[in-house]
Design a protein around this motif. Structure first.
Motif, short mmCIF file in Angstrom:
data_model
loop_
_atom_site.label_atom_id
_atom_site.label_comp_id
_atom_site.label_asym_id
_atom_site.label_seq_id
_atom_site.Cartn_x
_atom_site.Cartn_y
_atom_site.Cartn_z
N THR A 58 -34.30 -63.11 61.57
CA THR A 58 -35.29 -62.05 61.36
C THR A 58 -35.39 -61.62 59.90
O THR A 58 -36.26 -60.83 59.56
CB THR A 58 -34.97 -60.81 62.23
N SER A 76 -32.35 -50.78 60.09
CA SER A 76 -32.62 -51.21 61.47
C SER A 76 -32.36 -50.08 62.46
O SER A 76 -33.17 -49.85 63.37
CB SER A 76 -31.76 -52.43 61.81
N ARG A 125 -32.93 -60.13 73.21
CA ARG A 125 -32.69 -61.44 72.60
C ARG A 125 -31.43 -62.06 73.18
O ARG A 125 -30.49 -61.36 73.54
CB ARG A 125 -32.51 -61.32 71.08
N CYS A 127 -28.71 -64.89 71.76
CA CYS A 127 -28.37 -65.52 70.49
C CYS A 127 -27.04 -66.26 70.56
O CYS A 127 -26.23 -66.04 71.46
CB CYS A 127 -28.23 -64.45 69.40
N ARG A 150 -31.29 -67.66 67.36
CA ARG A 150 -31.90 -67.11 68.58
C ARG A 150 -32.38 -68.24 69.47
O ARG A 150 -32.97 -69.21 68.99
CB ARG A 150 -33.07 -66.20 68.22
#
Length: 154
Positions: A58, A76, A125, A127, A150
């Motif tokens: 990301t 974040s 997600r 991962c 991911r």
């Protein structure tokens, strides 16, 4: 008479896996992910070496060093709070591989859940996390390098 081709000598056996180290690794990640999910960016960054790298798809380039880790996770966490969301990281399936130099390579699966405050929760997600852990001066584990991939990205 047949001849045997020259074979390379066998590789040195890696350092032995042991249950104590495996348990220490599990506790390390449990503590680290609690700090991350609670927004404890400074304390979370202390679980990395000063010169650590963190590569995640990301971001356009890896984050380097503790100040960069603090900035990225603080940003974040603030964005999630503004959106009325909370993340929870579940890490497991640890493949712990001690190295002869004392470092430890760990490959694990991470599932990130998103909860909408006052609403539903869902898988956000899935991962794979690949880390190189080393010992800090105090003997505790620290992340030297982390690469996250991911499952939903090629």
């Amino acid at each position: 008479m047949t001849t045997t081709p020259d074979l390379a000598p066998p590789a040195a056996a890696p350092a032995a896996w042991n249950a104590s180290l495996h348990a220490e690794v599990q506790q390390f990640y449990a503590h680290q992910m609690q700090l991350l999910d609670l927004g404890e960016s400074e304390r979370w960054a202390q679980t990395f070496t000063e010169d650590a790298t963190f590569a995640v798809p990301t971001l356009p380039e890896p984050v380097r060093g503790r100040p960069g880790l603090v900035a990225a996770t603080s940003r974040s966490h603030a964005e999630l709070a503004a959106a009325g969301q909370r993340h929870r990281h579940f890490i497991g399936m640890f493949d712990v591989r001690p190295l002869d130099d004392g470092a430890v390579d760990v490959r694990s699966y991470a599932i990130v859940y998103v909860s909408h405050i006052g609403g539903d929760s869902a898988v956000h997600r899935v991962c794979v996390c690949e880390d190189r852990l080393v010992r800090g001066d105090d003997g505790t584990l620290r992340v030297l390098a982390r690469t996250v991939t991911r499952d939903d990205l090629a």
